[in-house]
Design an enzyme around this catalytic site. Structure first.
Site, mmCIF file in Angstrom:
data_model
loop_
_atom_site.group_PDB
_atom_site.id
_atom_site.type_symbol
_atom_site.label_atom_id
_atom_site.label_comp_id
_atom_site.label_asym_id
_atom_site.label_seq_id
_atom_site.Cartn_x
_atom_site.Cartn_y
_atom_site.Cartn_z
ATOM 1 N N ASN A 30 -6.440 -2.260 2.505
ATOM 2 C CA ASN A 30 -6.469 -3.707 2.644
ATOM 3 C C ASN A 30 -7.910 -4.156 2.781
ATOM 4 O OD1 ASN A 30 -3.702 -4.111 2.592
ATOM 5 N ND2 ASN A 30 -3.482 -4.154 4.805
ATOM 6 N N ARG A 90 0.822 -1.218 0.000
ATOM 7 C CA ARG A 90 0.000 0.000 0.000
ATOM 8 C C ARG A 90 0.852 1.261 0.000
ATOM 9 N NH1 ARG A 90 -3.628 -0.261 4.892
ATOM 10 N NH2 ARG A 90 -1.841 -1.398 5.662
#
Length: 102
Positions: free
Chosen positions: A45, A27
């Site tokens: 997520n 990320r």
């Protein structure tokens, strides 16, 4: 008029990335890469172990970003990339950020 032209070139895509993509810095790398490219949106997520990414930019920017998402980063192993184009009208994003897990 110029603003309308920019909106016509703007596309939005929702991307689901499956594989070993959580717990490896994916990320954060996604945030850095999108900002380099000038792409806006968010990344988070998912509880199922995937990563979800909302992208907004020109078709060229999104093509480059989707290619990067598919390759991932050295620590990630991407098994599948599911890309869904979001038809207009859509909300405009001002930046790219990391959201909490959903």
């Amino acid at each position: 008029m110029e603003s309308e032209d920019k909106d016509e070139l703007l596309e939005t895509r929702l991307v689901r990335v499956r594989g070993q993509v959580q717990g490896v810095g994916y990320r954060e790398a996604c945030v850095r890469r999108s900002r380099q490219l000038g792409v806006t949106g968010w990344v988070r997520n998912r509880m199922d172990g995937s990563v979800e990414v909302m992208l907004q930019g020109s078709p060229e920017q999104l093509a480059v970003m989707c290619a990067w998402l598919g390759e991932g980063m050295s620590a990630a192993l991407v098994d599948e990339l599911e890309v869904t184009e979001i038809p207009p009208p859509f909300a405009r994003f001002d930046n790219f950020e990391r959201l909490p897990t959903l």
